[in-house]
Design an enzyme around this catalytic site. Structure first.
Site, mmCIF file in Angstrom:
data_model
loop_
_atom_site.group_PDB
_atom_site.id
_atom_site.type_symbol
_atom_site.label_atom_id
_atom_site.label_comp_id
_atom_site.label_asym_id
_atom_site.label_seq_id
_atom_site.Cartn_x
_atom_site.Cartn_y
_atom_site.Cartn_z
ATOM 1 N N GLN A 165 -14.055 -25.219 24.247
ATOM 2 C CA GLN A 165 -13.327 -25.990 23.245
ATOM 3 C C GLN A 165 -12.549 -25.146 22.243
ATOM 4 O O GLN A 165 -11.467 -25.530 21.815
ATOM 5 C CB GLN A 165 -14.311 -26.885 22.498
ATOM 6 C CG GLN A 165 -13.671 -27.906 21.580
ATOM 7 C CD GLN A 165 -14.607 -29.054 21.320
ATOM 8 O OE1 GLN A 165 -14.724 -29.970 22.127
ATOM 9 N NE2 GLN A 165 -15.302 -29.000 20.202
ATOM 10 N N GLU A 207 -6.983 -28.893 15.852
ATOM 11 C CA GLU A 207 -7.393 -27.971 14.797
ATOM 12 C C GLU A 207 -6.363 -26.889 14.510
ATOM 13 O O GLU A 207 -6.666 -25.886 13.870
ATOM 14 C CB GLU A 207 -8.751 -27.364 15.141
ATOM 15 C CG GLU A 207 -9.835 -28.438 15.213
ATOM 16 C CD GLU A 207 -11.229 -27.892 15.419
ATOM 17 O OE1 GLU A 207 -11.362 -26.660 15.579
ATOM 18 O OE2 GLU A 207 -12.170 -28.691 15.421
ATOM 19 N N ASP A 244 -16.521 -21.457 20.954
ATOM 20 C CA ASP A 244 -17.264 -22.714 20.880
ATOM 21 C C ASP A 244 -17.137 -23.349 22.251
ATOM 22 O O ASP A 244 -16.078 -23.863 22.612
ATOM 23 C CB ASP A 244 -16.696 -23.634 19.800
ATOM 24 C CG ASP A 244 -17.395 -24.997 19.771
ATOM 25 O OD1 ASP A 244 -18.369 -25.182 20.537
ATOM 26 O OD2 ASP A 244 -16.972 -25.872 18.997
ATOM 27 N N GLU A 283 -20.908 -20.557 20.010
ATOM 28 C CA GLU A 283 -21.385 -21.847 19.513
ATOM 29 C C GLU A 283 -21.584 -22.817 20.675
ATOM 30 O O GLU A 283 -20.754 -22.882 21.585
ATOM 31 C CB GLU A 283 -20.362 -22.410 18.525
ATOM 32 C CG GLU A 283 -20.706 -23.781 17.967
ATOM 33 C CD GLU A 283 -19.591 -24.320 17.090
ATOM 34 O OE1 GLU A 283 -19.484 -25.554 16.986
ATOM 35 O OE2 GLU A 283 -18.830 -23.509 16.515
ATOM 36 N N ASP A 310 -24.607 -26.233 16.906
ATOM 37 C CA ASP A 310 -23.875 -27.319 16.250
ATOM 38 C C ASP A 310 -24.468 -28.649 16.707
ATOM 39 O O ASP A 310 -25.244 -29.273 15.991
ATOM 40 C CB ASP A 310 -22.387 -27.228 16.589
ATOM 41 C CG ASP A 310 -21.582 -28.394 16.036
ATOM 42 O OD1 ASP A 310 -22.088 -29.103 15.152
ATOM 43 O OD2 ASP A 310 -20.438 -28.615 16.490
ATOM 44 N N LYS A 335 -22.051 -29.075 8.871
ATOM 45 C CA LYS A 335 -20.993 -30.072 8.698
ATOM 46 C C LYS A 335 -21.548 -31.216 7.851
ATOM 47 O O LYS A 335 -22.389 -31.983 8.330
ATOM 48 C CB LYS A 335 -20.536 -30.616 10.057
ATOM 49 C CG LYS A 335 -19.905 -29.592 10.975
ATOM 50 C CD LYS A 335 -19.612 -30.204 12.340
ATOM 51 C CE LYS A 335 -18.885 -29.228 13.259
ATOM 52 N NZ LYS A 335 -18.697 -29.798 14.626
ATOM 53 N N ARG A 364 -14.073 -30.641 10.524
ATOM 54 C CA ARG A 364 -14.111 -31.487 11.712
ATOM 55 C C ARG A 364 -12.702 -31.565 12.289
ATOM 56 O O ARG A 364 -11.720 -31.208 11.636
ATOM 57 C CB ARG A 364 -14.603 -32.905 11.386
ATOM 58 C CG ARG A 364 -15.984 -33.026 10.787
ATOM 59 C CD ARG A 364 -17.073 -32.304 11.580
ATOM 60 N NE ARG A 364 -17.268 -32.746 12.937
ATOM 61 C CZ ARG A 364 -18.248 -33.554 13.353
ATOM 62 N NH1 ARG A 364 -19.120 -34.032 12.474
ATOM 63 N NH2 ARG A 364 -18.396 -33.865 14.626
ATOM 64 N N SER A 365 -12.610 -32.051 13.523
ATOM 65 C CA SER A 365 -11.285 -32.131 14.145
ATOM 66 C C SER A 365 -10.397 -33.148 13.440
ATOM 67 O O SER A 365 -9.182 -32.982 13.353
ATOM 68 C CB SER A 365 -11.419 -32.482 15.625
ATOM 69 O OG SER A 365 -12.088 -33.718 15.785
ATOM 70 N N LYS A 386 -15.640 -22.166 9.202
ATOM 71 C CA LYS A 386 -14.782 -22.570 10.317
ATOM 72 C C LYS A 386 -13.874 -23.675 9.812
ATOM 73 O O LYS A 386 -14.342 -24.752 9.470
ATOM 74 C CB LYS A 386 -15.636 -23.133 11.466
ATOM 75 C CG LYS A 386 -15.888 -22.197 12.606
ATOM 76 C CD LYS A 386 -16.639 -22.909 13.722
ATOM 77 C CE LYS A 386 -15.776 -23.932 14.427
ATOM 78 N NZ LYS A 386 -16.461 -24.556 15.586
#
Length: 428
Positions: A165, A207, A244, A283, A310, A335, A364-365, A386
Protein backbone atom coordinates in the site's frame (compact mmCIF):
# COMPACT_ATOMS: atom_id res chain seq x y z
CA UNK A 1 -5.69 29.16 35.27
CA UNK A 2 -8.76 30.71 33.64
CA UNK A 3 -11.84 28.75 34.66
CA UNK A 4 -13.88 27.80 31.62
CA UNK A 5 -16.76 25.44 30.98
CA UNK A 6 -18.31 24.17 27.78
CA UNK A 7 -20.98 26.67 26.75
CA UNK A 8 -21.79 25.56 23.21
CA UNK A 9 -20.96 22.86 20.69
CA UNK A 10 -21.69 23.14 16.99
CA UNK A 11 -21.18 20.47 14.34
CA UNK A 12 -21.58 20.42 10.59
CA UNK A 13 -20.97 18.16 7.64
CA UNK A 14 -17.89 18.93 5.53
CA UNK A 15 -15.94 16.98 2.90
CA UNK A 16 -12.67 15.15 3.40
CA UNK A 17 -9.88 14.83 0.85
CA UNK A 18 -11.60 11.91 -0.92
CA UNK A 19 -14.84 13.82 -1.39
CA UNK A 20 -16.74 11.99 1.35
CA UNK A 21 -18.50 13.71 4.25
CA UNK A 22 -16.95 14.06 7.67
CA UNK A 23 -17.51 16.22 10.75
CA UNK A 24 -16.34 19.69 11.70
CA UNK A 25 -16.94 20.28 15.41
CA UNK A 26 -16.60 23.59 17.23
CA UNK A 27 -16.55 23.91 21.03
CA UNK A 28 -17.08 27.33 22.62
CA UNK A 29 -16.28 27.97 26.28
CA UNK A 30 -17.82 30.32 28.82
CA UNK A 31 -14.85 32.65 28.30
CA UNK A 32 -15.52 32.87 24.58
CA UNK A 33 -12.56 30.71 23.55
CA UNK A 34 -13.15 28.38 20.63
CA UNK A 35 -11.67 25.00 19.73
CA UNK A 36 -12.24 23.26 16.40
CA UNK A 37 -11.59 19.78 15.04
CA UNK A 38 -12.12 18.14 11.66
CA UNK A 39 -12.34 14.36 11.78
CA UNK A 40 -10.42 12.11 9.32
CA UNK A 41 -11.58 8.80 7.84
CA UNK A 42 -9.72 5.72 6.64
CA UNK A 43 -10.04 3.59 3.49
CA UNK A 44 -7.94 0.66 4.70
CA UNK A 45 -9.45 -0.04 8.11
CA UNK A 46 -8.83 -2.61 10.81
CA UNK A 47 -11.72 -4.89 11.75
CA UNK A 48 -11.57 -3.83 15.40
CA UNK A 49 -11.52 -0.08 14.85
CA UNK A 50 -14.06 2.18 16.49
CA UNK A 51 -16.93 2.71 14.05
CA UNK A 52 -18.00 5.89 12.32
CA UNK A 53 -21.69 6.76 12.15
CA UNK A 54 -22.74 7.04 8.50
CA UNK A 55 -26.16 7.70 7.01
CA UNK A 56 -26.30 4.32 5.29
CA UNK A 57 -30.08 4.51 4.79
CA UNK A 58 -29.85 7.70 2.73
CA UNK A 59 -28.92 8.10 -0.96
CA UNK A 60 -26.97 11.28 -0.12
CA UNK A 61 -23.24 10.86 -0.82
CA UNK A 62 -23.85 7.20 -1.65
CA UNK A 63 -24.90 6.45 1.90
CA UNK A 64 -21.80 8.03 3.44
CA UNK A 65 -23.34 11.21 4.82
CA UNK A 66 -22.84 12.14 8.47
CA UNK A 67 -25.95 14.19 9.23
CA UNK A 68 -27.02 11.76 11.96
CA UNK A 69 -23.56 12.03 13.54
CA UNK A 70 -23.93 15.82 13.42
CA UNK A 71 -27.32 15.44 15.12
CA UNK A 72 -25.76 13.17 17.77
CA UNK A 73 -23.24 15.89 18.60
CA UNK A 74 -25.85 18.61 18.88
CA UNK A 75 -28.68 16.72 20.58
CA UNK A 76 -26.89 14.10 22.71
CA UNK A 77 -23.24 14.93 23.31
CA UNK A 78 -23.60 18.67 23.83
CA UNK A 79 -26.31 18.41 26.53
CA UNK A 80 -24.23 15.67 28.14
CA UNK A 81 -21.04 17.73 28.56
CA UNK A 82 -22.50 21.23 28.76
CA UNK A 83 -21.13 22.97 31.84
CA UNK A 84 -18.17 20.61 32.21
CA UNK A 85 -14.78 22.22 32.80
CA UNK A 86 -13.01 22.33 29.47
CA UNK A 87 -9.86 21.06 31.23
CA UNK A 88 -11.55 17.81 32.37
CA UNK A 89 -10.64 15.91 29.21
CA UNK A 90 -10.81 12.42 30.69
CA UNK A 91 -14.16 13.14 32.38
CA UNK A 92 -15.68 14.50 29.18
CA UNK A 93 -14.41 11.54 27.17
CA UNK A 94 -15.71 9.09 29.79
CA UNK A 95 -19.15 10.70 29.79
CA UNK A 96 -19.36 10.35 26.01
CA UNK A 97 -18.16 6.74 26.04
CA UNK A 98 -20.64 5.82 28.78
CA UNK A 99 -23.46 7.48 26.87
CA UNK A 100 -22.54 5.54 23.73
CA UNK A 101 -22.41 2.30 25.71
CA UNK A 102 -20.91 0.12 22.95
CA UNK A 103 -17.36 -1.27 22.83
CA UNK A 104 -16.68 0.29 19.41
CA UNK A 105 -18.66 3.55 19.71
CA UNK A 106 -21.16 2.42 17.08
CA UNK A 107 -24.17 3.91 18.91
CA UNK A 108 -23.24 7.58 18.56
CA UNK A 109 -20.28 7.20 16.21
CA UNK A 110 -16.55 7.49 16.81
CA UNK A 111 -16.53 10.38 14.34
CA UNK A 112 -18.99 12.33 16.50
CA UNK A 113 -17.25 11.51 19.79
CA UNK A 114 -13.73 12.21 18.49
CA UNK A 115 -14.80 15.53 17.03
CA UNK A 116 -16.02 16.71 20.43
CA UNK A 117 -13.01 15.21 22.21
CA UNK A 118 -10.40 16.94 20.04
CA UNK A 119 -12.29 20.23 19.80
CA UNK A 120 -12.49 20.28 23.61
CA UNK A 121 -8.70 20.00 23.88
CA UNK A 122 -8.27 22.80 21.36
CA UNK A 123 -10.73 24.96 23.32
CA UNK A 124 -8.83 24.37 26.56
CA UNK A 125 -5.54 25.30 24.90
CA UNK A 126 -7.10 28.42 23.39
CA UNK A 127 -8.48 29.46 26.78
CA UNK A 128 -4.98 29.31 28.25
CA UNK A 129 -3.53 30.96 25.13
CA UNK A 130 -1.18 28.05 24.62
CA UNK A 131 -0.48 25.97 21.52
CA UNK A 132 -2.07 22.53 21.71
CA UNK A 133 1.25 20.67 21.97
CA UNK A 134 2.25 22.76 24.99
CA UNK A 135 -1.14 22.41 26.68
CA UNK A 136 -1.09 18.62 26.32
CA UNK A 137 2.62 17.92 26.74
CA UNK A 138 3.78 20.64 29.10
CA UNK A 139 7.33 21.97 29.16
CA UNK A 140 8.79 18.66 27.94
CA UNK A 141 6.99 18.86 24.60
CA UNK A 142 9.94 19.86 22.44
CA UNK A 143 10.76 16.81 20.30
CA UNK A 144 9.92 17.01 16.59
CA UNK A 145 9.09 13.68 14.90
CA UNK A 146 10.91 12.10 11.99
CA UNK A 147 8.42 11.98 9.09
CA UNK A 148 7.60 8.86 7.11
CA UNK A 149 6.76 10.17 3.65
CA UNK A 150 4.58 8.11 1.35
CA UNK A 151 5.96 8.73 -2.14
CA UNK A 152 4.53 5.75 -4.04
CA UNK A 153 0.97 4.59 -3.37
CA UNK A 154 -0.42 1.15 -4.07
CA UNK A 155 -2.95 -1.26 -2.63
CA UNK A 156 -6.23 0.33 -1.54
CA UNK A 157 -4.79 3.85 -1.82
CA UNK A 158 -4.32 3.72 -5.59
CA UNK A 159 -5.68 2.07 -8.71
CA UNK A 160 -2.53 0.33 -9.92
CA UNK A 161 -0.87 -3.06 -9.81
CA UNK A 162 1.22 -2.66 -6.66
CA UNK A 163 0.46 -5.16 -3.90
CA UNK A 164 1.87 -3.12 -1.02
CA UNK A 165 0.00 0.00 0.00
CA UNK A 166 2.76 2.49 0.81
CA UNK A 167 6.37 2.91 -0.24
CA UNK A 168 7.86 5.53 2.05
CA UNK A 169 11.08 7.37 2.74
CA UNK A 170 12.44 8.39 6.15
CA UNK A 171 14.93 11.33 6.14
CA UNK A 172 17.00 9.87 8.99
CA UNK A 173 20.00 12.07 8.21
CA UNK A 174 18.12 15.32 8.81
CA UNK A 175 18.95 17.52 11.79
CA UNK A 176 15.60 19.35 11.91
CA UNK A 177 12.05 18.95 10.69
CA UNK A 178 12.69 21.80 8.26
CA UNK A 179 15.61 19.91 6.73
CA UNK A 180 13.63 16.65 6.73
CA UNK A 181 10.80 18.26 4.77
CA UNK A 182 13.31 19.80 2.35
CA UNK A 183 14.93 16.40 1.77
CA UNK A 184 11.57 14.75 1.22
CA UNK A 185 10.48 17.43 -1.23
CA UNK A 186 13.72 17.06 -3.21
CA UNK A 187 13.19 13.31 -3.55
CA UNK A 188 9.50 13.79 -4.39
CA UNK A 189 10.24 16.15 -7.29
CA UNK A 190 13.14 14.01 -8.50
CA UNK A 191 10.88 10.96 -8.51
CA UNK A 192 8.24 12.87 -10.46
CA UNK A 193 10.84 13.71 -13.12
CA UNK A 194 11.98 10.07 -13.32
CA UNK A 195 8.41 8.86 -13.77
CA UNK A 196 7.78 11.43 -16.48
CA UNK A 197 10.96 10.43 -18.33
CA UNK A 198 9.79 6.80 -18.33
CA UNK A 199 6.35 7.67 -19.62
CA UNK A 200 4.72 6.68 -16.34
CA UNK A 201 1.83 8.45 -14.70
CA UNK A 202 2.60 11.26 -12.29
CA UNK A 203 -0.95 11.29 -10.99
CA UNK A 204 -1.17 10.91 -7.23
CA UNK A 205 -3.11 8.63 -4.91
CA UNK A 206 -5.18 9.41 -1.83
CA UNK A 207 -2.15 10.29 0.28
CA UNK A 208 -0.35 12.43 -2.27
CA UNK A 209 2.18 9.87 -3.44
CA UNK A 210 2.54 8.86 -7.06
CA UNK A 211 0.49 5.92 -8.30
CA UNK A 212 2.27 4.65 -11.44
CA UNK A 213 1.52 1.30 -13.02
CA UNK A 214 4.59 -0.70 -12.00
CA UNK A 215 5.27 -4.37 -12.50
CA UNK A 216 6.27 -5.20 -8.92
CA UNK A 217 6.95 -3.95 -5.43
CA UNK A 218 10.66 -4.24 -6.21
CA UNK A 219 10.32 -1.84 -9.13
CA UNK A 220 8.80 0.73 -6.78
CA UNK A 221 11.72 0.31 -4.36
CA UNK A 222 14.27 0.62 -7.17
CA UNK A 223 12.64 3.85 -8.33
CA UNK A 224 12.80 5.27 -4.81
CA UNK A 225 16.49 4.37 -4.51
CA UNK A 226 17.25 6.03 -7.83
CA UNK A 227 15.31 9.16 -6.86
CA UNK A 228 17.15 9.38 -3.54
CA UNK A 229 20.53 9.11 -5.25
CA UNK A 230 19.69 11.57 -8.04
CA UNK A 231 18.46 14.04 -5.43
CA UNK A 232 21.96 13.93 -3.94
CA UNK A 233 21.40 11.70 -0.92
CA UNK A 234 22.82 8.36 0.21
CA UNK A 235 20.25 5.57 0.68
CA UNK A 236 20.46 4.03 4.15
CA UNK A 237 22.50 6.93 5.52
CA UNK A 238 20.60 10.10 4.67
CA UNK A 239 17.30 8.49 3.78
CA UNK A 240 15.95 5.01 4.53
CA UNK A 241 12.95 3.17 3.10
CA UNK A 242 9.77 2.02 4.83
CA UNK A 243 6.82 -0.13 3.76
CA UNK A 244 3.17 -0.42 4.65
CA UNK A 245 2.17 -3.80 3.26
CA UNK A 246 -1.45 -3.62 4.47
CA UNK A 247 -1.29 -7.42 4.36
CA UNK A 248 -4.86 -7.87 5.59
CA UNK A 249 -5.99 -6.65 2.17
CA UNK A 250 -4.48 -9.70 0.42
CA UNK A 251 -4.94 -12.24 3.22
CA UNK A 252 -7.39 -15.13 2.81
CA UNK A 253 -8.89 -15.78 6.23
CA UNK A 254 -10.28 -19.20 5.23
CA UNK A 255 -6.97 -20.58 3.98
CA UNK A 256 -4.69 -18.48 6.18
CA UNK A 257 -2.58 -17.50 3.18
CA UNK A 258 -1.28 -14.36 1.46
CA UNK A 259 -2.01 -14.66 -2.25
CA UNK A 260 -1.56 -18.41 -1.73
CA UNK A 261 1.53 -18.10 0.49
CA UNK A 262 1.73 -19.20 4.12
CA UNK A 263 3.07 -16.71 6.66
CA UNK A 264 6.55 -18.27 6.64
CA UNK A 265 6.81 -17.49 2.92
CA UNK A 266 5.47 -13.97 3.41
CA UNK A 267 8.07 -13.35 6.13
CA UNK A 268 10.80 -14.74 3.88
CA UNK A 269 9.80 -12.26 1.16
CA UNK A 270 9.94 -9.35 3.61
CA UNK A 271 13.27 -10.52 5.01
CA UNK A 272 14.70 -10.76 1.51
CA UNK A 273 13.57 -7.22 0.72
CA UNK A 274 15.25 -5.96 3.89
CA UNK A 275 18.49 -7.68 2.85
CA UNK A 276 18.41 -6.06 -0.59
CA UNK A 277 17.14 -2.58 0.24
CA UNK A 278 17.72 -0.08 3.09
CA UNK A 279 14.33 -0.80 4.66
CA UNK A 280 14.13 -0.06 8.37
CA UNK A 281 10.37 -0.10 8.96
CA UNK A 282 7.58 -2.48 7.91
CA UNK A 283 3.96 -1.79 8.78
CA UNK A 284 1.27 -4.48 8.72
CA UNK A 285 3.57 -7.02 7.11
CA UNK A 286 1.03 -9.66 8.11
CA UNK A 287 -2.74 -9.75 8.62
CA UNK A 288 -4.26 -8.58 11.88
CA UNK A 289 -5.57 -12.09 12.70
CA UNK A 290 -2.24 -13.84 12.06
CA UNK A 291 -0.79 -13.80 15.59
CA UNK A 292 1.56 -16.72 14.97
CA UNK A 293 2.92 -14.96 11.91
CA UNK A 294 3.39 -11.69 13.80
CA UNK A 295 5.34 -13.44 16.53
CA UNK A 296 7.67 -15.02 13.97
CA UNK A 297 8.06 -11.80 11.97
CA UNK A 298 9.04 -9.94 15.14
CA UNK A 299 11.50 -12.68 16.06
CA UNK A 300 13.09 -12.75 12.59
CA UNK A 301 13.31 -9.01 11.86
CA UNK A 302 12.54 -7.21 15.11
CA UNK A 303 16.16 -6.61 16.11
CA UNK A 304 16.98 -4.59 13.00
CA UNK A 305 13.67 -3.39 11.58
CA UNK A 306 10.77 -1.46 13.06
CA UNK A 307 7.80 -3.87 12.95
CA UNK A 308 4.74 -1.63 13.05
CA UNK A 309 1.27 -2.75 14.05
CA UNK A 310 -1.62 -0.76 12.60
CA UNK A 311 -4.55 -3.10 11.90
CA UNK A 312 -3.03 -5.36 14.56
CA UNK A 313 -3.55 -2.79 17.33
CA UNK A 314 -5.98 -0.17 15.93
CA UNK A 315 -4.80 2.24 18.68
CA UNK A 316 -6.72 0.11 21.19
CA UNK A 317 -5.02 -0.11 24.62
CA UNK A 318 -6.37 -3.62 25.25
CA UNK A 319 -5.00 -4.92 21.95
CA UNK A 320 -1.69 -3.15 22.53
CA UNK A 321 -1.34 -4.81 25.95
CA UNK A 322 -2.16 -8.18 24.39
CA UNK A 323 0.44 -7.63 21.68
CA UNK A 324 3.09 -6.62 24.19
CA UNK A 325 2.37 -9.73 26.27
CA UNK A 326 2.75 -11.97 23.23
CA UNK A 327 5.81 -10.28 21.73
CA UNK A 328 4.00 -9.02 18.65
CA UNK A 329 5.64 -6.11 16.77
CA UNK A 330 7.88 -3.48 18.33
CA UNK A 331 6.08 -0.35 17.19
CA UNK A 332 2.51 0.99 17.35
CA UNK A 333 0.83 3.19 14.77
CA UNK A 334 -1.39 5.74 16.51
CA UNK A 335 -4.55 6.97 14.76
CA UNK A 336 -6.94 8.88 17.02
CA UNK A 337 -10.02 8.02 14.98
CA UNK A 338 -9.34 4.29 15.35
CA UNK A 339 -10.16 4.52 19.05
CA UNK A 340 -12.36 7.63 19.13
CA UNK A 341 -11.21 9.81 22.05
CA UNK A 342 -8.12 11.81 22.92
CA UNK A 343 -7.92 10.19 26.36
CA UNK A 344 -7.71 6.67 24.92
CA UNK A 345 -5.24 7.83 22.27
CA UNK A 346 -2.89 9.23 24.91
CA UNK A 347 -3.21 6.04 26.96
CA UNK A 348 -2.30 3.96 23.90
CA UNK A 349 0.79 6.08 23.27
CA UNK A 350 1.97 5.81 26.86
CA UNK A 351 1.36 2.05 27.04
CA UNK A 352 3.48 1.49 23.95
CA UNK A 353 6.27 3.79 25.09
CA UNK A 354 6.44 2.25 28.57
CA UNK A 355 6.88 -1.17 26.95
CA UNK A 356 9.77 0.09 24.83
CA UNK A 357 7.76 0.15 21.61
CA UNK A 358 8.25 3.03 19.21
CA UNK A 359 5.20 5.12 18.30
CA UNK A 360 4.12 6.76 15.06
CA UNK A 361 1.31 9.31 14.95
CA UNK A 362 -0.62 8.82 11.72
CA UNK A 363 -3.09 10.48 9.38
CA UNK A 364 -5.81 8.66 7.41
CA UNK A 365 -6.36 8.41 3.68
CA UNK A 366 -9.45 10.59 4.00
CA UNK A 367 -7.99 13.73 5.57
CA UNK A 368 -8.77 17.40 6.11
CA UNK A 369 -6.54 20.40 6.70
CA UNK A 370 -6.81 19.77 10.46
CA UNK A 371 -3.29 19.65 11.96
CA UNK A 372 -4.04 18.15 15.38
CA UNK A 373 -1.85 15.10 14.79
CA UNK A 374 1.22 17.32 14.31
CA UNK A 375 0.68 18.79 17.77
CA UNK A 376 0.04 15.33 19.25
CA UNK A 377 3.33 14.03 17.84
CA UNK A 378 5.21 16.82 19.61
CA UNK A 379 3.11 16.81 22.78
CA UNK A 380 3.83 13.16 23.54
CA UNK A 381 7.31 12.87 22.00
CA UNK A 382 6.01 10.24 19.61
CA UNK A 383 9.24 10.23 17.63
CA UNK A 384 7.69 9.67 14.21
CA UNK A 385 4.76 10.86 12.12
CA UNK A 386 3.06 9.52 9.00
CA UNK A 387 1.18 12.17 7.10
CA UNK A 388 1.57 11.36 3.43
CA UNK A 389 3.56 12.78 0.58
CA UNK A 390 4.80 16.26 -0.25
CA UNK A 391 1.69 17.15 -2.22
CA UNK A 392 -2.02 17.73 -1.57
CA UNK A 393 -2.81 20.48 0.88
CA UNK A 394 -4.33 18.19 3.51
CA UNK A 395 -0.97 16.37 3.75
CA UNK A 396 1.30 19.41 3.47
CA UNK A 397 -0.69 21.20 6.19
CA UNK A 398 0.76 18.82 8.79
CA UNK A 399 4.35 19.39 7.61
CA UNK A 400 3.78 23.14 7.66
CA UNK A 401 2.45 22.92 11.21
CA UNK A 402 5.49 20.91 12.34
CA UNK A 403 7.84 23.50 10.86
CA UNK A 404 5.83 26.22 12.59
CA UNK A 405 6.15 24.40 15.92
CA UNK A 406 9.89 24.01 15.39
CA UNK A 407 10.19 27.77 14.86
CA UNK A 408 8.10 28.47 17.97
CA UNK A 409 10.33 26.21 20.08
CA UNK A 410 13.50 27.84 18.76
CA UNK A 411 16.61 26.57 20.55
CA UNK A 412 14.48 24.19 22.64
CA UNK A 413 13.49 22.19 19.56
CA UNK A 414 14.95 18.71 19.28
CA UNK A 415 14.69 16.64 16.11
CA UNK A 416 14.08 13.04 17.12
CA UNK A 417 16.96 10.58 16.78
CA UNK A 418 15.33 8.57 14.04
CA UNK A 419 18.03 5.90 13.86
CA UNK A 420 16.29 3.66 16.41
CA UNK A 421 16.27 0.92 13.78
CA UNK A 422 18.91 2.24 11.43
CA UNK A 423 19.89 0.36 8.30
CA UNK A 424 23.57 1.13 8.90
CA UNK A 425 23.46 -0.45 12.37
CA UNK A 426 21.94 -3.60 10.91
CA UNK A 427 24.87 -3.91 8.54
CA UNK A 428 27.42 -4.04 11.36
Amino acid sequence: MFEAVIADIQAREILDSRGYPTLHVKVTTSTGSVGEARVPSGASTGKKEALEFRDTDSPRYQGKGVLQAVKNVKEILFPLVKGCSVYEQSLIDSLMMDSDGSPNKETLGANAILGVSLATAHAAAATLRRPLYRYLGGCFACSLPCPMMNLINGGMHADNGLGFQEFMIRPIGASSIKEAVNMGADVFHTLKKLLHERGLSTGVGDEGGFAPNLASNEEALELLLLAIEKAGFTPGKDISLALDCAASSFYNVKTGTYDGRHYEEQIAILSNLCDRYPIDSIEDGLAEEDYDGWALLTEVLGEKVQIVGDDLFVTNPELILEGISNGLANSVLIKPNQIGTLTETVYAIKLAQMAGYTTIISHRSGETTDTTIADLAVAFNAGQIKTGSLSRSERVAKYNRLMEIEEELGSEAIFTDSNVFSYEDSEE
